[in-house]
Design a protein around this motif. Structure first.
Motif, PDB file in Angstrom:
ATOM      1  N   ALA A 190       0.836  -1.204   0.000  1.00 18.06           N
ATOM      2  CA  ALA A 190       0.000   0.000   0.000  1.00 18.06           C
ATOM      3  C   ALA A 190       0.867   1.248   0.000  1.00 18.06           C
ATOM      4  O   ALA A 190       0.496   2.271  -0.580  1.00 18.06           O
ATOM      5  CB  ALA A 190      -0.916   0.003   1.218  1.00 18.06           C
ATOM      6  N   MET A 191       2.022   1.162   0.642  1.00 25.51           N
ATOM      7  CA  MET A 191       2.956   2.289   0.674  1.00 25.51           C
ATOM      8  C   MET A 191       4.352   1.764   0.975  1.00 25.51           C
ATOM      9  O   MET A 191       4.539   0.883   1.819  1.00 25.51           O
ATOM     10  CB  MET A 191       2.549   3.309   1.742  1.00 25.51           C
ATOM     11  CG  MET A 191       3.486   4.499   1.865  1.00 25.51           C
ATOM     12  SD  MET A 191       2.869   5.735   3.065  1.00 25.51           S
ATOM     13  CE  MET A 191       4.206   6.928   3.039  1.00 25.51           C
ATOM     14  N   VAL A 192       5.308   2.301   0.252  1.00 26.93           N
ATOM     15  CA  VAL A 192       6.724   2.039   0.498  1.00 26.93           C
ATOM     16  C   VAL A 192       7.390   3.385   0.686  1.00 26.93           C
ATOM     17  O   VAL A 192       7.139   4.323  -0.078  1.00 26.93           O
ATOM     18  CB  VAL A 192       7.376   1.306  -0.695  1.00 26.93           C
ATOM     19  CG1 VAL A 192       8.885   1.180  -0.490  1.00 26.93           C
ATOM     20  CG2 VAL A 192       6.748  -0.063  -0.902  1.00 26.93           C
ATOM     21  N   TYR A 193       8.232   3.499   1.711  1.00 23.76           N
ATOM     22  CA  TYR A 193       8.957   4.755   1.878  1.00 23.76           C
ATOM     23  C   TYR A 193      10.399   4.470   2.292  1.00 23.76           C
ATOM     24  O   TYR A 193      10.707   3.427   2.864  1.00 23.76           O
ATOM     25  CB  TYR A 193       8.256   5.683   2.871  1.00 23.76           C
ATOM     26  CG  TYR A 193       8.159   5.192   4.305  1.00 23.76           C
ATOM     27  CD1 TYR A 193       9.036   5.653   5.282  1.00 23.76           C
ATOM     28  CD2 TYR A 193       7.158   4.297   4.690  1.00 23.76           C
ATOM     29  CE1 TYR A 193       8.922   5.237   6.603  1.00 23.76           C
ATOM     30  CE2 TYR A 193       7.040   3.873   6.005  1.00 23.76           C
ATOM     31  CZ  TYR A 193       7.930   4.350   6.961  1.00 23.76           C
ATOM     32  OH  TYR A 193       7.823   3.925   8.268  1.00 23.76           O
ATOM     33  N   ALA A 194      11.275   5.417   1.954  1.00 21.62           N
ATOM     34  CA  ALA A 194      12.700   5.237   2.227  1.00 21.62           C
ATOM     35  C   ALA A 194      13.391   6.589   2.260  1.00 21.62           C
ATOM     36  O   ALA A 194      13.305   7.346   1.291  1.00 21.62           O
ATOM     37  CB  ALA A 194      13.337   4.355   1.156  1.00 21.62           C
ATOM     38  N   HIS A 195      14.067   6.886   3.370  1.00 18.38           N
ATOM     39  CA  HIS A 195      14.873   8.102   3.365  1.00 18.38           C
ATOM     40  C   HIS A 195      16.188   7.814   2.640  1.00 18.38           C
ATOM     41  O   HIS A 195      16.579   6.672   2.460  1.00 18.38           O
ATOM     42  CB  HIS A 195      15.100   8.643   4.779  1.00 18.38           C
ATOM     43  CG  HIS A 195      15.795   7.708   5.720  1.00 18.38           C
ATOM     44  ND1 HIS A 195      15.212   7.261   6.880  1.00 18.38           N
ATOM     45  CD2 HIS A 195      17.015   7.138   5.678  1.00 18.38           C
ATOM     46  CE1 HIS A 195      16.045   6.455   7.513  1.00 18.38           C
ATOM     47  NE2 HIS A 195      17.149   6.360   6.806  1.00 18.38           N
ATOM     48  N   ALA A 196      16.860   8.890   2.248  1.00 22.18           N
ATOM     49  CA  ALA A 196      17.877   8.743   1.208  1.00 22.18           C
ATOM     50  C   ALA A 196      19.263   8.326   1.675  1.00 22.18           C
ATOM     51  O   ALA A 196      20.023   7.807   0.882  1.00 22.18           O
ATOM     52  CB  ALA A 196      18.006  10.061   0.434  1.00 22.18           C
ATOM     53  N   GLN A 197      19.616   8.533   2.914  1.00 17.06           N
ATOM     54  CA  GLN A 197      21.045   8.476   3.252  1.00 17.06           C
ATOM     55  C   GLN A 197      21.611   7.059   3.425  1.00 17.06           C
ATOM     56  O   GLN A 197      22.512   6.835   4.207  1.00 17.06           O
ATOM     57  CB  GLN A 197      21.331   9.303   4.507  1.00 17.06           C
ATOM     58  CG  GLN A 197      20.634   8.838   5.776  1.00 17.06           C
ATOM     59  CD  GLN A 197      19.359   9.589   6.062  1.00 17.06           C
ATOM     60  OE1 GLN A 197      18.669  10.009   5.157  1.00 17.06           O
ATOM     61  NE2 GLN A 197      19.035   9.770   7.321  1.00 17.06           N
ATOM     62  N   LYS A 198      21.079   6.134   2.669  1.00 14.91           N
ATOM     63  CA  LYS A 198      21.617   4.771   2.645  1.00 14.91           C
ATOM     64  C   LYS A 198      22.020   4.409   1.203  1.00 14.91           C
ATOM     65  O   LYS A 198      23.183   4.348   0.872  1.00 14.91           O
ATOM     66  CB  LYS A 198      20.579   3.758   3.148  1.00 14.91           C
ATOM     67  CG  LYS A 198      19.868   4.155   4.428  1.00 14.91           C
ATOM     68  CD  LYS A 198      20.764   4.191   5.638  1.00 14.91           C
ATOM     69  CE  LYS A 198      19.938   4.444   6.898  1.00 14.91           C
ATOM     70  NZ  LYS A 198      20.766   4.594   8.102  1.00 14.91           N
ATOM     71  N   ASN A 199      20.998   4.207   0.366  1.00 13.51           N
ATOM     72  CA  ASN A 199      21.233   3.796  -1.017  1.00 13.51           C
ATOM     73  C   ASN A 199      20.833   4.841  -2.053  1.00 13.51           C
ATOM     74  O   ASN A 199      21.021   4.626  -3.244  1.00 13.51           O
ATOM     75  CB  ASN A 199      20.449   2.518  -1.330  1.00 13.51           C
ATOM     76  CG  ASN A 199      21.065   1.285  -0.693  1.00 13.51           C
ATOM     77  OD1 ASN A 199      22.281   1.121  -0.687  1.00 13.51           O
ATOM     78  ND2 ASN A 199      20.231   0.425  -0.142  1.00 13.51           N
ATOM     79  N   LEU A 200      20.266   5.959  -1.613  1.00 12.55           N
ATOM     80  CA  LEU A 200      19.657   6.894  -2.552  1.00 12.55           C
ATOM     81  C   LEU A 200      20.401   8.204  -2.732  1.00 12.55           C
ATOM     82  O   LEU A 200      20.191   8.894  -3.724  1.00 12.55           O
ATOM     83  CB  LEU A 200      18.230   7.224  -2.095  1.00 12.55           C
ATOM     84  CG  LEU A 200      17.205   6.104  -2.217  1.00 12.55           C
ATOM     85  CD1 LEU A 200      15.895   6.525  -1.571  1.00 12.55           C
ATOM     86  CD2 LEU A 200      16.985   5.756  -3.657  1.00 12.55           C
ATOM     87  N   GLY A 201      21.219   8.587  -1.781  1.00 16.22           N
ATOM     88  CA  GLY A 201      21.870   9.885  -1.870  1.00 16.22           C
ATOM     89  C   GLY A 201      22.075  10.473  -0.490  1.00 16.22           C
ATOM     90  O   GLY A 201      22.025   9.762   0.514  1.00 16.22           O
ATOM     91  N   PRO A 202      22.289  11.781  -0.400  1.00 21.68           N
ATOM     92  CA  PRO A 202      22.505  12.410   0.909  1.00 21.68           C
ATOM     93  C   PRO A 202      21.200  12.586   1.674  1.00 21.68           C
ATOM     94  O   PRO A 202      20.105  12.516   1.104  1.00 21.68           O
ATOM     95  CB  PRO A 202      23.110  13.771   0.533  1.00 21.68           C
ATOM     96  CG  PRO A 202      22.537  14.062  -0.809  1.00 21.68           C
ATOM     97  CD  PRO A 202      22.417  12.727  -1.502  1.00 21.68           C
ATOM     98  N   ALA A 203      21.315  12.826   2.964  1.00 22.36           N
ATOM     99  CA  ALA A 203      20.141  13.042   3.802  1.00 22.36           C
ATOM    100  C   ALA A 203      19.367  14.267   3.325  1.00 22.36           C
ATOM    101  O   ALA A 203      19.920  15.188   2.734  1.00 22.36           O
ATOM    102  CB  ALA A 203      20.572  13.218   5.258  1.00 22.36           C
TER     103      ALA A 203
END
Length: 364
Positions: A190-203
């Motif tokens: 129903a929803m997926v969320y992810a903050h960035a400072q792991k695999n996506l980019g800077p915080a």
């Protein structure tokens, strides 16, 4: 000398070398505009193009259907821990249910308690957060507002497998530390969320994939900034978004597409890295203890200890001589932790394994 290539930090984590090179140039002058990315307007045609590309790349990498909105939010997972129940734990449905599988999922369920009447469907704390449940076997109310879990516990080094079938109850999952590390069938959530400072980019930015059917559940009267419909309707540009973070995230998605070859290829690389490191630790026998039980070991975060705080500190110092950084365990658990996020290379893992073997020989 410390090296970006040998950064095993739990977050913010390593970034691909090519992304760092492009971001460095963009801080001074973007090729497209001649202006620094740090001074680019969020209303500019250039940035609107970046938002479009970021969404397009994510849809392609993950196979995200059009029925899902993709938003770039602020506040990290910690803000969403509160805003998710505010938006979706409405009185029409039974209370939301939570899986407490580690430090961060426990934080999420604690925040939900402040907002609504929620229930803990499973709690791994009595066992020291060393194992995970089978999600499809949990006794969850069929009328629950949603089931929330964290797909990868960064502190304890535990990781759920990707669900193979669509659950009866809406699944909302925090994928902050393994998002884009492997293929995903977005339609099962129903929803997926992810903050960035792991695999996506800077915080600074959090990606959210939201089934538009869930948006219809949101009650009226929420503050606009906390109403997820606001972000969707304004295409992540309701207030000034983190332009630089979204720009670097876009560079990372380009890297995954063009240099890595997609998420299936990324998964194979991540499996090889994890296999190499766990193999080294297991070969050291009783000298090292991995926190997570073997069936639930994370490919992203490896939490371990030599069983003696002095030895753990000594290894951090020894690894530093090889240029290796970021091995300190989380403050809640202690010990050591090596994070193997996408940008950490197999070569870097080989260097870490050599340092471990050398330390093991030196200390018996």
């Amino acid at each position: 000398m410390k090296s970006n290539n040998l950064n095993f930090s739990g977050g913010p984590g390593a970034l691909p070398a090519s992304v760092l090179d492009e971001a460095r140039e963009a801080v001074v002058s973007l090729p497209e505009t001649g202006l620094s990315v740090l001074g680019m307007s969020h209303r500019s045609a250039w940035f609107l193009g970046i938002l479009d590309e970021a969404e397009r790349n994510l849809r392609e990498l993950l196979g995200v259907p059009e029925r899902y909105a993709i938003s770039f939010l602020q506040g990290g997972s910690s803000l969403l821990f509160a805003t998710i129940p505010m938006n979706f734990a409405t009185s029409v449905f039974a209370r939301p249910e939570y899986v407490n599988s580690g430090y961060w999922s426990s934080r999420a369920s604690a925040e939900a308690k402040r907002v609504c009447n929620s229930r803990i469907a499973w709690d791994g704390k009595p066992g020291g957060f060393r194992e995970l449940p089978a999600l499809h076997e949990l006794a969850v109310s069929r009328n629950a507002a949603y089931l929330h879990y964290v797909s990868n516990e960064t502190v304890e080094g535990l990781q759920f497998a990707v669900p193979e079938t669509k659950p009866e109850v809406p699944f909302i999952v925090d994928m902050s530390s393994d998002f884009l590390s492997r293929p995903l069938t977005a339609g099962q959530f129903a929803m997926v969320y992810a903050h960035a400072q792991k695999n996506l980019g800077p915080a600074g930015v959090t990606v959210a994939l939201i089934d538009r059917e869930m948006l219809a559940r949101i009650p009226a009267g929420l503050p606009h900034i906390l109403d997820l419909r606001t972000q969707v309707e304004h295409r992540s540009n309701y207030n000034t978004p983190p332009v630089f973070s979204i720009y670097v995230l876009t560079l990372v998605t380009r890297w995954l597409r063009s240099e890595i070859g997609g998420l299936a290829a990324m998964q194979l690389i991540n499996e090889a890295k994890a296999r190499r490191l766990y193999g080294t630790l297991d070969a050291m026998g009783g000298a090292v203890k991995v926190h997570a039980g073997r069936p639930w070991r994370s490919q992203m975060n490896v939490a371990f200890t030599f069983g003696d705080e002095r030895l753990d500190r000594a290894f951090i110092a020894s690894a530093s001589e090889h240029g290796i950084v970021g091995l300190e365990g989380h403050r809640s658990l202690g010990g050591l932790r090596a994070s193997l996020y996408n940008a950490v290379t197999l070569s870097a893992v080989e260097t870490l394994c050599e340092a471990l073997a050398e330390f093991g020989l030196r200390h018996g």
